[in-house]
Design an enzyme around this catalytic site. Structure first.
Site, PDB file in Angstrom:
ATOM      1  N   CYS A 134     -96.030  53.334   8.956  1.00 20.76           N
ATOM      2  CA  CYS A 134     -94.750  53.561   8.277  1.00 20.76           C
ATOM      3  C   CYS A 134     -95.003  53.520   6.778  1.00 20.76           C
ATOM      4  O   CYS A 134     -95.704  52.638   6.291  1.00 20.76           O
ATOM      5  CB  CYS A 134     -93.754  52.483   8.680  1.00 20.76           C
ATOM      6  SG  CYS A 134     -92.134  52.605   7.861  1.00 20.76           S
ATOM      7  N   CYS A 136     -92.901  44.608  11.372  1.00 21.51           N
ATOM      8  CA  CYS A 136     -93.345  45.752  10.567  1.00 21.51           C
ATOM      9  C   CYS A 136     -93.738  46.914  11.481  1.00 21.51           C
ATOM     10  O   CYS A 136     -94.521  46.751  12.419  1.00 21.51           O
ATOM     11  CB  CYS A 136     -94.518  45.332   9.695  1.00 21.51           C
ATOM     12  SG  CYS A 136     -95.271  46.686   8.765  1.00 21.51           S
ATOM     13  N   CYS A 139     -92.487  43.878 -10.901  1.00 21.32           N
ATOM     14  CA  CYS A 139     -91.446  44.502 -10.069  1.00 21.32           C
ATOM     15  C   CYS A 139     -90.045  44.299 -10.642  1.00 21.32           C
ATOM     16  O   CYS A 139     -89.124  45.062 -10.309  1.00 21.32           O
ATOM     17  CB  CYS A 139     -91.495  43.928  -8.651  1.00 21.32           C
ATOM     18  SG  CYS A 139     -92.948  44.443  -7.708  1.00 21.32           S
ATOM     19  N   CYS A 150     -91.219  53.322  -3.949  1.00 19.48           N
ATOM     20  CA  CYS A 150     -91.589  52.546  -5.141  1.00 19.48           C
ATOM     21  C   CYS A 150     -91.534  53.418  -6.392  1.00 19.48           C
ATOM     22  O   CYS A 150     -92.203  54.454  -6.464  1.00 19.48           O
ATOM     23  CB  CYS A 150     -92.993  51.972  -4.972  1.00 19.48           C
ATOM     24  SG  CYS A 150     -93.535  51.002  -6.410  1.00 19.48           S
ATOM     25  N   CYS A 178     -86.119  45.133  -9.150  1.00 15.92           N
ATOM     26  CA  CYS A 178     -86.149  46.206  -8.156  1.00 15.92           C
ATOM     27  C   CYS A 178     -86.395  45.637  -6.765  1.00 15.92           C
ATOM     28  O   CYS A 178     -87.241  44.766  -6.580  1.00 15.92           O
ATOM     29  CB  CYS A 178     -87.241  47.218  -8.499  1.00 15.92           C
ATOM     30  SG  CYS A 178     -87.393  48.579  -7.303  1.00 15.92           S
ATOM     31  N   ASP A 183    -112.085  46.891   3.832  1.00 16.62           N
ATOM     32  CA  ASP A 183    -111.069  46.640   4.853  1.00 16.62           C
ATOM     33  C   ASP A 183    -111.573  45.969   6.131  1.00 16.62           C
ATOM     34  O   ASP A 183    -110.793  45.294   6.799  1.00 16.62           O
ATOM     35  CB  ASP A 183    -110.367  47.963   5.199  1.00 16.62           C
ATOM     36  CG  ASP A 183    -109.122  47.779   6.052  1.00 16.62           C
ATOM     37  OD1 ASP A 183    -108.439  46.766   5.858  1.00 16.62           O
ATOM     38  OD2 ASP A 183    -108.841  48.627   6.903  1.00 16.62           O
TER      39      ASP A 183
END
Length: 356
Positions: free
Chosen positions: A255, A228, A202, A262, A205, A148
């Protein structure tokens, strides 16, 4: 971590056998999945990154633009690398994160930040696995480990390595672990067999898109970070746009809405380290509002929350108090209206007005 720079192959070991043993060792270290790709496996990533940056969707995250050349091409970051080992470490919650939105007197903290800092946990596991790989290869290979903090596009690389795919919410999700994962990378001069890339699954959806409180997705698979809540509460410096403040609700750090809904999370695996389930779930807003800098650092020692500092956290807390509808919290936030930090004072005055 790095060793000798020359490209190499395992002495006396078939690359496939070494990779198989590495995968087993990765499981033993707590990783949920492992895959391998080539450093040049994401040729479309630079163009996608340029579009994101040109649209201004990175907001104040200037570091994304500053190292864009490396970010889009692992080969430019380290030309000697021949393989990229991508690993997923689960931090799946032991509760429904959306439950934390129900109590307006408490702050909702993103699941990944409720316990121990993942940078510390995952990087140590990566280093242990890297040392194992060096010993098992027997040819003194070179490796570098990343989690990261380096200019590495972990999500496209993870898809290229077959771990999963970037969903419509732009996060990685997989058939075997859902989307509650941290990603780590080991770049190595070893030539390991590459896995087939995973396809996007996906379908029709759009739960993650529809649940977003701030409409941060201009289109499926695209994120405007400026809207966001994770960006606004963590990366954004200064006051948050007044039009977005009510949508923050009681979210004070990150958040999880798009992740929590999902349907692939039915396959989520247990967290790879129980320290992810820590003491920072739904803290009391009144307590946090009263923190000074020393109190903040003590309260969040060892947590990823610590990096945003007291001022940004208390700014977020003031927004949450303003959204709480609790008149009993008005004196708490009133005391912040003359705070030394301009953004905190602005947030506090806004909250007082809301509660009035």
């Amino acid at each position: 971590m790095a060793r000798r720079e020359a490209p190499t192959q395992a002495a006396g070991l078939d690359g496939g056998s070494l990779k198989s043993r590495l995968s087993a060792q990765a499981r033993a270290e707590g990783f949920a999945a492992m895959g391998v790709c080539r450093p040049d496996a994401i040729p479309d990533a630079p163009a996608r990154l340029r579009r994101f940056l040109n649209d201004g969707h990175h907001g104040q995250m200037e570091w994304m633009a500053d190292r864009a050349a490396w970010r889009g091409d692992p080969g430019a970051l380290w030309p000697q690398a021949r393989s990229v080992v991508m690993l997923a470490h689960s931090y799946a919650p032991d509760h429904d994160p959306l439950d934390d939105l129900a109590d307006p007197a408490r702050g909702a903290v993103s699941v990944y930040a409720q316990g121990r800092d993942y940078h510390d946990v995952v990087k140590k596991a990566l280093k242990r696995l890297g040392r194992w790989l060096i010993d098992a290869a027997g040819t003194d290979p070179a490796i570098k480990v990343f989690v990261d903090t380096a200019p590495v596009m972990e999500k496209p690389l993870a898809q290229a390595a077959g771990l999963g795919w970037q969903g419509k919410h732009t996060n990685l999700l997989g058939r075997d672990f859902g989307n509650w994962v941290f990603l780590g990378a080991i770049l190595t001069t070893l030539d390991l067999p590459a896995d087939a890339a995973e396809a996007e699954r996906c379908g029709t959806c759009r739960r993650c898109l529809d649940v977003c409180p701030t409409d941060a997705f201009p289109a499926p698979f695209r994120l405007d970070a400026r809207r966001c809540i994770s960006y606004l509460t963590i990366e954004h410096r200064g006051p948050v746009d007044e039009g977005l403040r009510p949508a923050l609700g009681n979210r004070i750090y990150g958040c999880d809405d798009c992740l929590a809904v999902c349907p692939w999370n039915k396959f989520a695996v247990a967290a790879g380290d129980l320290r992810y389930h820590g003491p920072h779930r739904a803290p009391d807003l009144a307590e946090l509002a009263g923190l000074d800098d020393a109190g903040f650092r003590a309260r969040f020692a060892g947590s990823p929350i610590k990096r945003i500092g007291r001022d940004r956290m208390v700014r977020n807390v003031a927004y949450a108090i303003g959204n709480s509808g609790r008149a009993s919290l008005r004196p708490v936030v009133q005391a912040l209206c003359e705070d030394a930090d301009a953004a905190v004072a602005d947030a506090a005055r806004w909250a007082v007005g809301r509660l009035a």
